[in-house]
Design an enzyme around this catalytic site. Structure first.
Site, PDB file in Angstrom:
ATOM      1  N   ASP A  28       7.333   1.138   2.919  1.00  0.00           N
ATOM      2  CA  ASP A  28       8.366   1.545   1.970  1.00  0.00           C
ATOM      3  C   ASP A  28       8.159   0.779   0.673  1.00  0.00           C
ATOM      4  O   ASP A  28       8.049  -0.461   0.682  1.00  0.00           O
ATOM      5  CB  ASP A  28       9.767   1.265   2.528  1.00  0.00           C
ATOM      6  CG  ASP A  28      10.854   1.656   1.544  1.00  0.00           C
ATOM      7  OD1 ASP A  28      11.055   2.861   1.327  1.00  0.00           O
ATOM      8  OD2 ASP A  28      11.486   0.743   0.975  1.00  0.00           O
ATOM      9  N   GLU A  65       5.704   7.295   1.621  1.00  0.00           N
ATOM     10  CA  GLU A  65       6.500   8.404   1.126  1.00  0.00           C
ATOM     11  C   GLU A  65       5.744   9.152   0.029  1.00  0.00           C
ATOM     12  O   GLU A  65       5.073   8.538  -0.801  1.00  0.00           O
ATOM     13  CB  GLU A  65       7.832   7.897   0.568  1.00  0.00           C
ATOM     14  CG  GLU A  65       8.765   7.319   1.606  1.00  0.00           C
ATOM     15  CD  GLU A  65      10.008   6.733   0.986  1.00  0.00           C
ATOM     16  OE1 GLU A  65      11.122   7.145   1.371  1.00  0.00           O
ATOM     17  OE2 GLU A  65       9.874   5.865   0.116  1.00  0.00           O
ATOM     18  N   ASP A 120      14.963  -2.003   3.428  1.00  0.00           N
ATOM     19  CA  ASP A 120      13.609  -1.483   3.222  1.00  0.00           C
ATOM     20  C   ASP A 120      12.834  -1.411   4.536  1.00  0.00           C
ATOM     21  O   ASP A 120      12.027  -0.491   4.734  1.00  0.00           O
ATOM     22  CB  ASP A 120      12.867  -2.365   2.216  1.00  0.00           C
ATOM     23  CG  ASP A 120      13.463  -2.279   0.821  1.00  0.00           C
ATOM     24  OD1 ASP A 120      14.105  -1.251   0.528  1.00  0.00           O
ATOM     25  OD2 ASP A 120      13.307  -3.229   0.029  1.00  0.00           O
TER      26      ASP A 120
END
Length: 397
Positions: free
Chosen positions: A181, A265, A361
């Protein structure tokens, strides 16, 4: 594989002046050729590299300063322009500004480039029309030379050699997967709890950067003092940028070396960091807050980390997988409850349903990893599903 080697050049004043002229010539060729392509497109016609290379050869008769630059660098500029127009479209390619674009030019023919090592600290390279130029020998080339690019960054000149190292992409290393992340408070957080962050600007540099920006705003455009201030700003920003690059390369190397699958992501950083000021008819809200968030996101180097991961993964036998980012920071990894209130702050995640407490996170990284494993286990996200499918679960009576 093709890889890059970058070295610091030791230009003499004569070399530096001539390199500036070559950079200016390449910039003029880029802008002129781009405008000519746009004119052709407006009337429904087309012009390509061959025609523009012929026109450039004829223009050298009328502009002697254009003939002073090495021919291969100008031709390579036209090739780069054609590649950019093919990939992005003629009207989306930007012109090169003398104030914002740093001088850069490439020598594409390796037969015209000679590299020698002088001693333990120094090497030298022979470039067309520039002659022999010394550079700091910080590492061996490690492969067959393909081309060389000269560029100016932060007031100093560098040369980048593109070499073919003779290596092939590594086989899968079989190591455990990890979810990553990218955040603002912490630059990198992984699903196994590893947090990695660094301050790229010291307190003193931040004050100096602000002071130089204030001086630049007060100085008259085109003045010598403004040029000196811009040079100081460029040198300071280059130092900050070098720290960020080192941090991203080190982090990417650790992730790909220790893991066989790195799930991140699929963020659209360009849209995420767009301005919120809106238009005159529909002005935006919280414009100053959004501008601060944009600067924080860009300062962490989210896009640079992904580029470094993809580069390192080829050598370490790892694989990079992108997954949709929707609701990864709001979903509880323990029970799957999704709500905006689950994230109490930038660092604390507390599920309202089950009470699960975790670093925000790290919880998001666990959700990213779960999404990546679901993709690799049940097929990809394309329209036509691939053969990467697990067998269906059958109940035994």
């Amino acid at each position: 594989m093709l890889t890059g080697r970058r070295y610091l050049l030791a230009f003499t004043p004569e070399h530096e002046e001539f390199a500036e002229k070559i950079g200016d010539a390449c910039r003029v060729v880029w802008n002129t050729a781009l405008e000519r392509r746009r004119q052709y497109r407006r009337r429904g016609a087309f012009t390509g590299y061959v025609e523009q290379a012929r026109q450039m050869a004829e223009a050298k008769k009328d502009f002697p300063w254009l003939a002073e630059a090495p021919s291969h660098t100008l031709q390579q500029t036209l090739r780069d322009l054609e590649r950019a127009c093919t990939r992005h479209g003629t009207f989306k390619v930007r012109c090169r500004s003398k104030r914002k674009s740093a001088p850069t030019f490439r020598f594409p023919d390796p037969e015209q480039i000679t590299v020698e090592r002088v001693n333990r600290r120094w090497g030298r390279v022979k470039l067309p029309k520039l002659g022999w130029v010394r550079f700091r020998w910080t590492r061996p080339l490690g492969g067959q030379l393909r081309n060389a690019t000269v560029l100016k960054d932060g007031g100093r000149w560098y040369i980048s050699f593109c070499v073919e190292d003779g290596l092939v992409e590594s086989a899968p290393n079989g190591k455990p997967p990890v979810g990553v992340d990218r955040g603002v408070a912490v630059a990198v957080a992984t699903s196994d709890g590893w947090l990695r962050d660094r301050q790229f600007v010291t307190a003193g540099e931040e004050k100096r950067l602000k002071r130089l920006q204030q001086q630049l705003a007060r100085q008259r455009k085109g003045s010598n003092r403004r040029a000196a201030t811009r040079a100081k700003l460029a040198k300071l920003n280059a130092r900050i940028r070098a720290r960020r690059t080192d941090f991203l390369a080190w982090t990417a190397n650790r992730l790909t070396r220790d893991h066989g699958l790195v799930v991140v992501e699929d963020l659209n950083i360009k849209n995420m960091t767009a301005s919120a000021k809106g238009t005159v008819e529909q002005p935006g809200q919280n414009v100053r807050q959004k501008a601060g968030l944009n600067r924080a996101v860009l300062a962490k180097g989210w896009g640079g980390l992904l580029t470094a991961l993809e580069h390192k993964a080829r050598r370490d036998g790892s694989r990079i997988l992108r997954v949709p980012p929707a609701f990864t920071s709001q979903t509880c990894h323990a029970c799957g409850h999704c709500a905006p209130d689950n994230r109490e702050s930038q660092a604390v995640f507390r599920c309202r349903a089950c009470g699960h407490l975790d670093h925000a996170d790290v919880n998001a990284a666990k959700n990213i990893l779960a999404a990546g494993l679901a993709v690799t286990g049940r097929g990809d996200l394309a329209v036509r599903r691939s053969a990467k499918r697990q067998p269906p679960v059958t109940e035994v009576a």
